[in-house]
Design an enzyme around this catalytic site. Structure first.
Site, PDB file in Angstrom:
ATOM      1  N   SER A  73       0.685  -1.174   0.089  1.00 41.90           N
ATOM      2  CA  SER A  73       0.064  -0.157  -0.014  1.00 41.90           C
ATOM      3  C   SER A  73       0.885   1.209  -0.047  1.00 41.90           C
ATOM      4  O   SER A  73       2.028   1.226   0.557  1.00 41.90           O
ATOM      5  CB  SER A  73      -1.026  -0.103   1.345  1.00 41.90           C
ATOM      6  OG  SER A  73      -1.419   1.287   1.516  1.00 41.90           O
ATOM      7  N   TYR A 123      -1.362  -0.670  10.479  1.00 45.88           N
ATOM      8  CA  TYR A 123      -1.443  -0.912   8.884  1.00 45.88           C
ATOM      9  C   TYR A 123      -0.189  -0.257   8.215  1.00 45.88           C
ATOM     10  O   TYR A 123       0.446  -1.039   7.382  1.00 45.88           O
ATOM     11  CB  TYR A 123      -2.636  -0.304   8.280  1.00 45.88           C
ATOM     12  CG  TYR A 123      -2.877  -0.471   6.907  1.00 45.88           C
ATOM     13  CD1 TYR A 123      -3.323  -1.741   6.595  1.00 45.88           C
ATOM     14  CD2 TYR A 123      -2.799   0.588   6.064  1.00 45.88           C
ATOM     15  CE1 TYR A 123      -3.607  -2.098   5.114  1.00 45.88           C
ATOM     16  CE2 TYR A 123      -2.920   0.243   4.643  1.00 45.88           C
ATOM     17  CZ  TYR A 123      -3.464  -1.117   4.115  1.00 45.88           C
ATOM     18  OH  TYR A 123      -3.750  -1.486   2.890  1.00 45.88           O
TER      19      TYR A 123
END
Length: 264
Positions: free
Chosen positions: A151, A167
């Site tokens: 990501s 995350y």
């Protein structure tokens, strides 16, 4: 050797792919891409009912698709997923590590339990499944492609209001895992690369989209839009196919240019 045509280089006919988190969102998009290029596809996620719907969609598009329900946060489930896939599909040529979790909380209030949940699935799960598939299918044949879905959150911090430290940390780890594994397994002709999606409408990002606003997030991208249902397809097939045979240990952001203006 006669150089292959571009159509031949991107053709995945005869290949088999395993895509985790493949029942919806980015994983299902990647499964479509690999299947449309000719690969047989096994998708996995935790919920059988979601997988049944996704496989029906893939099969409706003419793709040879099957499913296994498994929780990639659990070691025994990862082993079962690898074994059942190999038993039912034969050797795995392409592994897409996509199953993931996110958790929103300010760093000072983030629980250790939530931290472990995110890290176990997003990092440990990627490693254990890659290890299982490589040892049982790729290393002996000296052939394989591993695609890790990271990501742009792994490239830098977040705007104010996006409190996803676990995350972000996990996706940063995925990027260095990709580089380290590519360096170690190059001798086995296993290519390992990563995709770094930006903001795509999905269940995992709904909290972010709601907190930050879709219009605001789109406005922050040079291309002035969020990702859609086809934006990951080309890169996934490049990494998986002969067209990408000399690419390993790399990552590419598919984010509309967000990482360009945020310093990723």
């Amino acid at each position: 050797m006669t150089a292959r045509t571009i159509q031949q280089l991107f053709d995945l006919t005869g290949k088999t792919a395993l895509v985790t988190g493949g029942s919806r969102g980015l994983g299902l998009q990647i499964a479509h891409a690999l299947g449309e290029a000719g690969a047989k596809v096994m998708i996995s996620s935790r919920k059988a009912e979601d997988l049944e719907v996704a496989v029906a969609e893939l099969q409706g598009a003419g793709i040879d698709a099957r499913w296994v329900a498994a929780d990639c946060a659990k070691d025994t489930e990862i082993t079962r997923l690898a074994d059942e896939t190999l038993q039912r599909m034969g050797d795995v040529d392409i592994l897409v590590n996509n199953a993931g979790a996110a958790w929103g909380a300010p760093a000072e209030d983030h629980s250790a339990e939530a931290w472990d949940k995110v890290m176990n699935l997003n990092v440990r799960g990627y490693f254990l499944l890659s290890q299982a598939i490589a040892k049982k299918s790729m290393i002996g044949r000296k052939s394989g492609r591993i695609i890790n879905v990271a990501s742009i959150a792994g490239l830098n911090g977040n705007p104010e209001g996006m409190n996803t430290i676990a995350y972000n940390t996990s996706k940063g780890a995925v990027l260095n895992f990709t580089r380290a594994l590519a360096a170690e397994w190059g001798k086995y002709n296993i290519n390992v690369n990563a995709i770094c999606p930006g903001f795509f409408p999905s269940k995992m990002t709904m909290g972010t989209l709601k907190a930050m606003g879709e219009e605001r997030l789109a406005a922050g991208a040079p291309l002035k839009r969020l990702g859609d249902d086809e934006d990951l397809k080309g890169l996934a097939v490049l990494y998986a196919s002969a067209a990408g045979k000399h690419i390993t240990g790399q990552w590419l952001a598919v984010d509309g240019g967000v990482s360009v203006v945020t310093g990723g």
